[in-house]
Design a protein around this motif. Sequence first.
Motif, mmCIF file in Angstrom:
data_model
loop_
_atom_site.group_PDB
_atom_site.id
_atom_site.type_symbol
_atom_site.label_atom_id
_atom_site.label_comp_id
_atom_site.label_asym_id
_atom_site.label_seq_id
_atom_site.Cartn_x
_atom_site.Cartn_y
_atom_site.Cartn_z
ATOM 1 N N ASP A 275 38.844 19.214 47.359
ATOM 2 C CA ASP A 275 39.693 18.701 48.076
ATOM 3 C C ASP A 275 40.314 20.664 47.964
ATOM 4 N N LYS A 276 41.075 20.734 49.182
ATOM 5 C CA LYS A 276 41.424 22.174 49.672
ATOM 6 C C LYS A 276 42.274 22.924 48.278
ATOM 7 N N ASN A 277 42.737 21.891 47.653
ATOM 8 C CA ASN A 277 43.725 22.000 46.247
ATOM 9 C C ASN A 277 42.838 22.156 44.936
ATOM 10 N N THR A 278 41.823 22.165 45.564
ATOM 11 C CA THR A 278 41.037 22.326 44.047
ATOM 12 C C THR A 278 40.730 23.562 43.756
ATOM 13 N N PHE A 279 40.500 23.489 42.338
ATOM 14 C CA PHE A 279 40.544 25.327 41.852
ATOM 15 C C PHE A 279 39.269 25.533 41.452
ATOM 16 N N ILE A 280 38.301 26.377 41.328
ATOM 17 C CA ILE A 280 37.307 26.222 40.677
ATOM 18 C C ILE A 280 36.811 27.714 40.036
ATOM 19 N N VAL A 281 36.358 28.047 39.261
ATOM 20 C CA VAL A 281 36.048 28.952 37.963
ATOM 21 C C VAL A 281 34.528 28.512 37.554
ATOM 22 N N THR A 282 33.412 29.489 37.539
ATOM 23 C CA THR A 282 32.527 29.605 37.030
ATOM 24 C C THR A 282 32.592 30.808 35.518
ATOM 25 N N VAL A 283 32.668 30.397 34.642
ATOM 26 C CA VAL A 283 32.791 30.951 33.436
ATOM 27 C C VAL A 283 31.304 30.841 32.411
ATOM 28 N N GLY A 303 39.576 24.968 47.528
ATOM 29 C CA GLY A 303 40.859 26.666 47.627
ATOM 30 C C GLY A 303 40.541 27.857 47.291
ATOM 31 N N TYR A 304 39.827 27.782 46.296
ATOM 32 C CA TYR A 304 39.351 28.802 45.700
ATOM 33 C C TYR A 304 38.305 28.725 44.830
ATOM 34 N N LEU A 305 36.964 29.509 44.933
ATOM 35 C CA LEU A 305 35.924 29.199 44.214
ATOM 36 C C LEU A 305 36.262 31.243 43.290
ATOM 37 N N GLY A 306 35.812 31.278 42.278
ATOM 38 C CA GLY A 306 35.858 32.028 41.634
ATOM 39 C C GLY A 306 34.911 32.227 40.484
ATOM 40 N N MET A 307 34.069 33.862 40.881
ATOM 41 C CA MET A 307 33.064 33.475 39.352
ATOM 42 C C MET A 307 32.967 35.239 38.813
ATOM 43 N N ILE A 308 33.100 34.726 37.712
ATOM 44 C CA ILE A 308 33.515 35.720 36.296
ATOM 45 C C ILE A 308 31.721 36.971 36.584
ATOM 46 N N VAL A 353 44.644 35.098 31.654
ATOM 47 C CA VAL A 353 45.682 35.605 32.509
ATOM 48 C C VAL A 353 45.846 35.957 33.101
ATOM 49 N N SER A 354 44.611 37.064 33.686
ATOM 50 C CA SER A 354 44.357 37.423 35.390
ATOM 51 C C SER A 354 43.737 36.569 35.640
ATOM 52 N N ILE A 355 42.721 35.849 35.492
ATOM 53 C CA ILE A 355 42.702 34.624 36.663
ATOM 54 C C ILE A 355 43.500 33.633 36.714
ATOM 55 N N ALA A 356 44.983 33.648 35.599
ATOM 56 C CA ALA A 356 45.775 32.723 35.473
ATOM 57 C C ALA A 356 46.299 33.314 36.644
ATOM 58 N N ALA A 357 46.737 34.343 36.784
ATOM 59 C CA ALA A 357 47.978 34.989 37.961
ATOM 60 C C ALA A 357 47.269 34.471 39.201
ATOM 61 N N GLN A 358 45.585 34.902 39.282
ATOM 62 C CA GLN A 358 44.969 34.743 41.005
ATOM 63 C C GLN A 358 44.983 33.806 40.878
ATOM 64 N N LEU A 359 45.017 32.517 40.226
ATOM 65 C CA LEU A 359 45.379 31.294 40.571
ATOM 66 C C LEU A 359 46.703 31.015 41.123
ATOM 67 N N ILE A 360 47.479 31.575 40.331
ATOM 68 C CA ILE A 360 48.944 31.103 40.979
ATOM 69 C C ILE A 360 48.832 32.419 42.297
ATOM 70 N N GLN A 361 48.578 33.095 42.704
ATOM 71 C CA GLN A 361 48.839 33.655 43.622
ATOM 72 C C GLN A 361 47.918 33.070 44.715
ATOM 73 N N VAL A 362 46.918 33.054 45.064
ATOM 74 C CA VAL A 362 46.202 32.100 45.841
ATOM 75 C C VAL A 362 47.027 30.435 45.904
ATOM 76 N N ARG A 363 46.903 29.886 45.112
ATOM 77 C CA ARG A 363 47.758 28.150 45.189
ATOM 78 C C ARG A 363 49.429 28.445 46.011
ATOM 79 N N HIS A 364 49.765 29.594 45.703
ATOM 80 C CA HIS A 364 50.930 30.054 46.723
ATOM 81 C C HIS A 364 50.806 29.960 48.237
ATOM 82 N N GLN A 365 50.116 30.550 48.386
ATOM 83 C CA GLN A 365 48.739 31.111 49.712
ATOM 84 C C GLN A 365 48.234 30.294 50.651
ATOM 85 N N ILE A 366 47.922 28.830 49.303
ATOM 86 C CA ILE A 366 47.699 27.540 50.248
ATOM 87 C C ILE A 366 48.784 27.110 50.824
#
Length: 370
Positions: A275-283, A303-308, A353-366
Amino acid sequence: MNYSMPLMNGSPASPSLYAELPRYFSKHEKFALATVLETTGSSPQKKGNSALFGKRGLIAGTIGGGIVEFSIQQIAKEAITGKTASLHSFNLTNDISEQDAAICGGKMKILLDVNPRKHLAVFNAVKNSLLNRISGVMILYFYARKKDEYIIEREWISNKDLNNFSFSLAPKIRKQVEDMLANPVHRDFSKIESPDVSGKKELTIYLEMIVPPPRLIIAGAGHIGKALSSLGKMLGFEVIVWDYRSQYTTKENLPDADLILNGSIETSLAKVSVDKNTFIVTVTTGHNNDSEVLKTFLKSPAGYLGMIGSRKKNILMREQFIKQGWATAKEWEKIYSPVGLDINSETIEEIAVSIAAQLIQVRHQINSKK
């Protein structure tokens, strides 16, 4: 597919201390539960934050640390054998020259419940709801029976039991609870004074919205995935890690993951609800696996989809996705790639840490858009 799923285990992934209380109450010990009811100005914690204290001091949670928490801890130790709740106000506007004084600039009002075990059934209901990813409203009924002697009642209301209030709620209160359930916002905390419920004229009601933790799905259990799973847990996510390699999908390698999956994407990862509170990171180990993960979730409400990967990788994969019809140019723009904030990270830990920081940023934006 194999998995391990200890969802509510007292870790930071729990979005509310209430869900953790039942396991503490299994011990034959007296506790006091402190809850921040009101704040003005700058304060170390916000409304709704709670902490559990025992005879030896703080056990779990926080009301901000520092002088305020130390003071409540000392009060709790003395009050823990009592029978009535107490209300405590703190002024944090002291001068900087005053030693051991709070200078945040605000004020706090904290309720100390010396018999939270009384509401064990309510806390169990919170725990069960969150295990099933169901949001709800904790209702705190609070009134003074006489000077400095307070009575506390609690109730947990989710959508499925909206009609089962134990109190005959006024329409205004019911409407506010319904509105909160219709648009759940984590840490939504409000106060209703003198609602004239059950003849208690001095009754005050506090409504606290509690939602399941945001879900972090990590595709790839290698070095970065492992480091990110630990950070994600620390930051309050429910952490799910997938990898096709069974030697990596073990509790020994991923001690902080709530759910560990392996096997094909179709038979394991693709079955996880999003759902919109799901954050997905592919590494994952390569662009083919990253591509399969993206195809699985690109059209999801995540709410978030990131790729390394490098910027060149992002350009090449974008061209392929659009050429093959797997995504439109607009859909591709949803992907955070290269993933993470640009902090000149080099080591595995710095990248995580850089990925986690972006997750925090997007979570607060959502959350700010709700």
